[in-house]
Design a protein around this motif. Structure first.
Motif, short mmCIF file in Angstrom:
data_model
loop_
_atom_site.label_atom_id
_atom_site.label_comp_id
_atom_site.label_asym_id
_atom_site.label_seq_id
_atom_site.Cartn_x
_atom_site.Cartn_y
_atom_site.Cartn_z
N ALA A 93 36.81 9.82 -31.02
CA ALA A 93 37.74 10.73 -30.34
C ALA A 93 38.22 10.12 -29.03
CB ALA A 93 37.06 12.08 -30.08
N VAL A 94 37.32 9.45 -28.30
CA VAL A 94 37.72 8.81 -27.04
C VAL A 94 38.75 7.72 -27.30
CG1 VAL A 94 36.91 7.34 -25.17
CG2 VAL A 94 35.59 9.36 -25.82
N ALA A 95 38.49 6.86 -28.30
CA ALA A 95 39.43 5.78 -28.62
C ALA A 95 40.78 6.35 -29.05
CB ALA A 95 38.85 4.89 -29.71
N ARG A 96 40.76 7.41 -29.86
CA ARG A 96 42.00 8.01 -30.34
C ARG A 96 42.78 8.63 -29.18
NH1 ARG A 96 39.95 10.78 -34.23
NH2 ARG A 96 39.59 12.68 -33.00
N THR A 97 42.07 9.27 -28.26
CA THR A 97 42.73 9.90 -27.11
C THR A 97 43.36 8.85 -26.20
OG1 THR A 97 41.20 11.75 -27.17
CG2 THR A 97 42.39 11.40 -25.12
N ARG A 98 42.64 7.76 -25.96
CA ARG A 98 43.20 6.69 -25.13
C ARG A 98 44.44 6.11 -25.78
NH1 ARG A 98 38.84 4.05 -21.60
NH2 ARG A 98 40.28 2.32 -21.50
N ARG A 99 44.40 5.92 -27.09
CA ARG A 99 45.54 5.39 -27.82
C ARG A 99 46.72 6.35 -27.72
NH1 ARG A 99 43.15 4.49 -32.54
NH2 ARG A 99 43.87 6.38 -33.56
N MET A 100 46.43 7.65 -27.84
CA MET A 100 47.48 8.66 -27.78
C MET A 100 48.12 8.71 -26.38
SD MET A 100 48.70 10.77 -30.06
CE MET A 100 47.31 10.96 -31.17
N HIS A 101 47.29 8.65 -25.36
CA HIS A 101 47.81 8.69 -23.99
C HIS A 101 48.68 7.47 -23.69
CE1 HIS A 101 44.50 11.61 -22.34
NE2 HIS A 101 45.37 12.18 -23.14
N PHE A 102 48.25 6.31 -24.20
CA PHE A 102 49.04 5.10 -23.96
C PHE A 102 50.36 5.18 -24.70
CE2 PHE A 102 50.12 0.57 -24.65
CZ PHE A 102 50.27 0.21 -23.32
N ALA A 103 50.34 5.73 -25.91
CA ALA A 103 51.59 5.89 -26.66
C ALA A 103 52.56 6.78 -25.89
CB ALA A 103 51.30 6.49 -28.04
N LYS A 104 52.06 7.88 -25.34
CA LYS A 104 52.93 8.77 -24.58
C LYS A 104 53.45 8.08 -23.32
CE LYS A 104 53.51 13.40 -22.77
NZ LYS A 104 54.07 12.99 -21.47
N LYS A 105 52.60 7.23 -22.72
CA LYS A 105 53.03 6.48 -21.54
C LYS A 105 54.20 5.56 -21.90
CE LYS A 105 50.78 4.17 -17.68
NZ LYS A 105 50.86 5.38 -16.87
N LEU A 106 54.10 4.91 -23.06
CA LEU A 106 55.18 4.03 -23.50
C LEU A 106 56.45 4.81 -23.80
CD1 LEU A 106 53.24 1.58 -25.87
CD2 LEU A 106 54.07 1.12 -23.56
N ILE A 107 56.30 6.01 -24.35
CA ILE A 107 57.47 6.85 -24.63
C ILE A 107 58.13 7.28 -23.32
CG2 ILE A 107 58.22 9.08 -25.55
CD1 ILE A 107 55.99 8.81 -27.65
N ASP A 108 57.29 7.69 -22.36
CA ASP A 108 57.80 8.22 -21.09
C ASP A 108 58.39 7.14 -20.20
OD1 ASP A 108 57.04 10.76 -21.79
OD2 ASP A 108 55.19 10.75 -20.61
N GLU A 109 57.77 5.95 -20.18
CA GLU A 109 58.07 4.97 -19.14
C GLU A 109 58.76 3.70 -19.63
OE1 GLU A 109 54.55 4.24 -16.85
OE2 GLU A 109 54.08 6.36 -16.63
N THR A 110 59.01 3.59 -20.95
CA THR A 110 59.71 2.42 -21.46
C THR A 110 60.82 2.87 -22.41
OG1 THR A 110 58.51 1.98 -23.54
CG2 THR A 110 57.46 1.27 -21.50
N SER A 111 61.64 1.92 -22.81
CA SER A 111 62.69 2.18 -23.80
C SER A 111 62.38 1.51 -25.13
CB SER A 111 64.05 1.69 -23.26
OG SER A 111 63.98 0.31 -22.94
N LEU A 112 61.11 1.17 -25.35
CA LEU A 112 60.73 0.54 -26.61
C LEU A 112 61.08 1.42 -27.80
CD1 LEU A 112 57.17 -0.96 -25.92
CD2 LEU A 112 59.22 -2.24 -26.54
N PRO A 113 61.51 0.84 -28.91
CA PRO A 113 61.70 1.62 -30.14
C PRO A 113 60.37 2.21 -30.59
CG PRO A 113 62.73 -0.55 -30.31
CD PRO A 113 61.89 -0.57 -29.07
N MET A 114 60.42 3.33 -31.30
CA MET A 114 59.20 4.01 -31.71
C MET A 114 58.33 3.16 -32.63
SD MET A 114 59.23 6.71 -30.00
CE MET A 114 60.40 7.75 -29.08
N THR A 115 58.96 2.32 -33.44
CA THR A 115 58.16 1.45 -34.31
C THR A 115 57.30 0.49 -33.49
OG1 THR A 115 60.07 -0.05 -34.46
CG2 THR A 115 59.78 1.55 -36.25
N GLN A 116 57.84 -0.05 -32.42
CA GLN A 116 57.07 -0.95 -31.57
C GLN A 116 56.01 -0.20 -30.78
OE1 GLN A 116 59.05 -4.01 -29.34
NE2 GLN A 116 60.84 -4.03 -30.70
#
Length: 423
Positions: free
Chosen positions: A52-75
């Motif tokens: 659960a900890v690893a999944r949460t960290r992965r999820m938070h980082f994904a949201k950070k990339l969505i919020d703070e970068t213009s990377l395509p969703m696939t990347q």
């Protein structure tokens, strides 16, 4: 620190590679405990399982990339470790009740970064002594690889055969560091941001640390005057160890000069803004390098080559350290590396909060003590935060001597024993 230390080490390993190397069973085996016991420890100390900890960290980082970068969703899906877009979309919808596209629309980014350039805000719990951090890093910066100027730290990096660089500055209004990263492979962004967090000790709990340090009258005054001091880390443990060896029996300025010669002679040319011109040479390059070219004494040159060979053939690895005592013992088997160097590496490369180079002359002078035994006895009250005490004491020693030239002087080889200031 008992069972909580096992959890801390597990979190460090999860931060470096998630659970991609075999899941909870492999993680537990590396830590020397059973997988069921590790799950119990996580539930006790964190209220969640390792998965659960690893999944949460992965999820938070994904949201950070969505919020703070213009990377395509696939990347973003690949960079945050989901493996495929379908699992990424399902996970984001489950946690945030919105699709990734809807989350990005709500983020309302004000500006788009150029290709392969990213801006992250890496938060910390205040206070944070940013000026003190830069004051420590400035004289130790490797010319051509690192630079400290204008309130910023910048350096070149090498990861999985790719080169890049980053710049870090203080975002005081948001209790964060602003990290501007330029790197061609977005899959490495999680590792890069986690390594930057470790470099600047952003996960430190200052309130817990000062409880112990305030018991000493000398440290208490320093803590009150300079709150938020952290232990400066490093990008590469190998680079730091080489830098420490270069600093044996010379001044801090002299060690930086030698390091600059080393990267100019053996580093890979790299063009970036702000005076960054090289990437630090890897172990394979230094294993048989003619270090006499940079004016290094034969014994110290052989120490660096021996270390480089040990790292190159896998006998020593600075990544994913589970048992720091065993690692440091193997490090000290290399001729020319002693306890001072080992403890310095433990402080800055392994992030060990209780690492303590007790033979350091600067620490003795700061407390006006006569020998290492007296210092070790006094330092017992500072456990498990002796590394933070060491940084404070080095600063005290620097102020009391009123001369950077006097502060930089060393009395003997780092590999053998006492020094006056860290390399």
């Amino acid at each position: 620190m008992g069972t909580s230390n096992t959890v801390s080490r597990a979190l460090r390993l999860i931060g470096e590679s998630g659970l991609e190397d075999g899941g909870v069973e492999v993680l537990a085996a590396r830590l020397g405990v059973g997988s069921r016991h590790l799950r119990r420890l996580f539930l006790k100390h964190l209220g969640a399982t390792p998965t659960a900890v690893a999944r949460t960290r992965r999820m938070h980082f994904a949201k950070k990339l969505i919020d703070e970068t213009s990377l395509p969703m696939t990347q973003i899906a690949l960079a945050s470790g989901f493996g495929c877009v379908r699992r990424f979309n399902a996970g984001m919808r489950k946690v945030y009740h919105r699709t990734p596209t809807q989350i990005r629309r709500l983020a309302r980014q004000k500006q788009t970064q150029p290709e392969n350039q990213y801006l992250f805000r890496l938060r910390f719990r205040p206070p944070f002594d940013w000026k003190g951090m830069l004051a420590f890093l400035l004289p130790r910066a490797i010319p051509g690889v690192e630079a400290v100027e204008g309130g910023c730290y910048r350096r070149s990096i090498s990861l999985n055969g790719n080169y890049g660089h980053f710049e870090v500055s203080l975002d005081e209004a948001n209790n964060a560091l602003a990290a501007r990263v330029e790197f061609g492979d977005p899959r490495s962004l999680f590792f890069i941001t986690e390594r930057i967090r470790a470099m600047f000790d952003l996960n430190a709990d200052w309130a817990s640390i000062v409880q112990n340090l305030r018991t000493d009258p000398v440290l208490a005054a320093r803590v009150e005057a300079h709150p938020g001091l952290r232990v400066p880390g490093c990008w590469s443990g190998f680079e730091l160890a080489v830098r420490a060896i270069l600093g044996q029996q010379v001044t801090v300025k002299g060690a930086s000069t030698l390091a600059g010669r080393l990267v100019k002679a053996f580093g890979e040319p790299f063009s970036a803004a702000g005076g960054i011109a090289y990437v630090f040479p890897p172990p394979q390059v230094l294993a048989d390098a003619n270090l006499a070219r940079i004016g290094l004494p034969p014994a110290r040159a052989e120490t660096i080559r021996t270390l480089a060979r040990a790292v190159g053939d896998g006998r020593i690895s600075f990544e994913a350290i589970v048992d720091s005592a065993d690692f440091l013992a193997r490090l000290c088997e290399i001729p020319g590396i002693g306890q001072w160097t080992a403890q310095y590496v433990a402080m800055r490369a392994l992030g060990e909060p209780d690492a303590f180079p007790s033979s350091d002359l600067g620490l003795l002078r700061a407390l006006d003590l006569k020998n290492t035994r007296e210092l070790e006895e006094r330092a017992e009250a500072w456990r498990p935060w002796r590394a933070y005490a060491a940084i404070h004491l080095w600063n005290i020693a620097g102020v009391s001597r009123n001369s950077s030239k006097a502060l930089d002087s060393t009395s003997s080889s780092v590999g053998v024993g006492m020094v006056a200031t860290p390399a």
